[in-house]
Write a protein that holds these residues in place. Structure first.
Motif, PDB file in Angstrom:
ATOM      1  N   GLY A  91      53.849  21.073  -4.748  1.00 24.87           N
ATOM      2  CA  GLY A  91      52.916  20.174  -5.412  1.00 24.87           C
ATOM      3  C   GLY A  91      53.414  19.537  -6.684  1.00 24.87           C
ATOM      4  O   GLY A  91      52.645  18.887  -7.395  1.00 24.87           O
ATOM      5  N   GLY A  92      54.707  19.708  -6.997  1.00 28.49           N
ATOM      6  CA  GLY A  92      55.257  19.142  -8.215  1.00 28.49           C
ATOM      7  C   GLY A  92      55.920  17.804  -8.010  1.00 28.49           C
ATOM      8  O   GLY A  92      55.881  17.226  -6.913  1.00 28.49           O
ATOM      9  N   GLN A  93      56.537  17.305  -9.052  1.00 31.85           N
ATOM     10  CA  GLN A  93      57.257  16.041  -9.011  1.00 31.85           C
ATOM     11  C   GLN A  93      58.697  16.256  -9.433  1.00 31.85           C
ATOM     12  O   GLN A  93      58.982  17.050 -10.334  1.00 31.85           O
ATOM     13  CB  GLN A  93      56.628  15.012  -9.954  1.00 31.85           C
ATOM     14  CG  GLN A  93      55.313  14.439  -9.475  1.00 31.85           C
ATOM     15  CD  GLN A  93      54.806  13.375 -10.434  1.00 31.85           C
ATOM     16  OE1 GLN A  93      53.784  13.556 -11.106  1.00 31.85           O
ATOM     17  NE2 GLN A  93      55.514  12.262 -10.517  1.00 31.85           N
ATOM     18  N   ILE A  94      59.605  15.521  -8.803  1.00 31.72           N
ATOM     19  CA  ILE A  94      61.010  15.564  -9.184  1.00 31.72           C
ATOM     20  C   ILE A  94      61.626  14.215  -8.874  1.00 31.72           C
ATOM     21  O   ILE A  94      61.299  13.586  -7.867  1.00 31.72           O
ATOM     22  CB  ILE A  94      61.757  16.713  -8.464  1.00 31.72           C
ATOM     23  CG1 ILE A  94      63.205  16.815  -8.974  1.00 31.72           C
ATOM     24  CG2 ILE A  94      61.684  16.592  -6.946  1.00 31.72           C
ATOM     25  CD1 ILE A  94      63.901  18.109  -8.562  1.00 31.72           C
ATOM     26  N   GLY A  95      62.487  13.755  -9.775  1.00 36.91           N
ATOM     27  CA  GLY A  95      63.139  12.466  -9.580  1.00 36.91           C
ATOM     28  C   GLY A  95      64.301  12.313 -10.532  1.00 36.91           C
ATOM     29  O   GLY A  95      64.700  13.260 -11.218  1.00 36.91           O
ATOM     30  N   ASP A  96      64.846  11.100 -10.571  1.00 39.40           N
ATOM     31  CA  ASP A  96      65.978  10.827 -11.443  1.00 39.40           C
ATOM     32  C   ASP A  96      65.497  10.234 -12.769  1.00 39.40           C
ATOM     33  O   ASP A  96      64.300  10.061 -12.995  1.00 39.40           O
ATOM     34  CB  ASP A  96      66.987   9.917 -10.751  1.00 39.40           C
ATOM     35  CG  ASP A  96      66.372   8.602 -10.265  1.00 39.40           C
ATOM     36  OD1 ASP A  96      65.523   8.042 -10.972  1.00 39.40           O
ATOM     37  OD2 ASP A  96      66.752   8.138  -9.165  1.00 39.40           O
ATOM     38  N   PHE A  97      66.424   9.910 -13.647  1.00 41.44           N
ATOM     39  CA  PHE A  97      66.082   9.414 -14.977  1.00 41.44           C
ATOM     40  C   PHE A  97      65.460   8.015 -14.939  1.00 41.44           C
ATOM     41  O   PHE A  97      64.880   7.574 -15.927  1.00 41.44           O
ATOM     42  CB  PHE A  97      67.320   9.387 -15.880  1.00 41.44           C
ATOM     43  CG  PHE A  97      67.761  10.745 -16.377  1.00 41.44           C
ATOM     44  CD1 PHE A  97      67.168  11.919 -15.917  1.00 41.44           C
ATOM     45  CD2 PHE A  97      68.780  10.857 -17.315  1.00 41.44           C
ATOM     46  CE1 PHE A  97      67.585  13.166 -16.372  1.00 41.44           C
ATOM     47  CE2 PHE A  97      69.201  12.094 -17.779  1.00 41.44           C
ATOM     48  CZ  PHE A  97      68.608  13.244 -17.308  1.00 41.44           C
TER      49      PHE A  97
END
Length: 263
Positions: free
Chosen positions: A222-228
């Protein structure tokens, strides 16, 4: 065995190898790959063990592993393997290391397994099926007050020319949150975010094997992850911002304000 069973079996077998070897490493067992970047005989043995177990079950699959084979063809499902994340910890007998195994199909991570042999904690996730710790479903935290949030990070030890920018980001974030931790294992940081122990994470210039499995764990929890840049190229760019979702905009904005003008 199916793909998940194979990944779990390989991670546990390699984890037992690592656990039994901690405290036995001497200088003759350590090589410098690059400045401040080490590999031990156990990293290599762990990787060989994992690759054999996977290849025996899926001989047509491709391998992208830290210490040896790095397939780039992507003609078949591809395994992304870190045989020992937290090598420096391991060399010093500090028990905070993990095995990380991910499976990529058509450019998408569909399976992730991270095993901490020192806590006997097995994290795993399949695309669309949730994230689990020792077979109990896990979720990211629900904290939304920055002053209550605990953030994980990692120093850019392989690229120390980024330190000035990194310290600036660290100071900006530190002043707003409850605390910041640097554990020495990005794979475990991501796994711990997925189960709610951390509320956010950022690091730059990581490798795909550091990120791939943990990325899926966070998304399925349920989290978020991505690049800069706010995109989804983090696995291959190595620049990662992750969170429980509630504080993602804060972390991303702070990172972007510092790094976007200083590529």
């Amino acid at each position: 065995m199916n793909e998940k069973e194979t990944a779990i079996t390989a991670a546990i077998a390699a984890g037992n190898l690592v656990k039994n070897a901690i405290g036995t490493i001497g200088s003759a067992d350590v090589e410098n790959k690059n400045p401040f970047d080490y590999v031990t005989v156990i990293d290599k043995k762990s990787e060989q063990l994992i690759i054999k177990l996977i290849s025996d079950q899926f001989p047509d699959h491709e391998i992208y592993a830290e210490e040896s084979v790095k397939s780039i063809a992507q003609n078949a499902p591809r395994w992304i393997i870190d045989p020992l994340d937290g090598t420096t910890n391991f060399i010093h007998g500090y028990p905070n290391s993990a095995i990380s195994i991910a499976l990529e199909k058509k450019g998408e991570i569909v399976l992730g397994v991270i095993y901490d042999p020192f806590r006997d904690e097995l994290f795993h996730a399949e695309k669309g099926k949730g994230s689990f710790l020792n077979d109990k479903r896990i979720s990211v935290s629900h904290r939304d007050k920055l002053s209550e949030c605990l953030i994980a990070t990692g120093f850019p030890f392989k690229n120390r020319n980024f330190l000035t920018l990194y310290w600036e980001a660290l100071a900006e974030i530190f002043m707003r949150v409850s605390g910041i931790r640097r554990t020495g294992s990005a794979a475990l940081d991501l796994a711990h975010l997925a189960c709610g122990r951390f509320d956010g994470f950022w690091e730059l210039k990581l490798s795909p094997w550091d990120i791939a499995a943990g990325s899926l764990l966070i998304e399925e929890a349920g989290g978020q992850i991505g690049d800069f840049e706010g995109g989804k190229k983090h696995v291959w760019s190595g620049d990662v911002v992750a969170s429980n979702g509630h504080i993602h905009d804060f972390l991303l904005k702070k990172i972007q304000n510092i790094f976007s003008c200083n590529p």
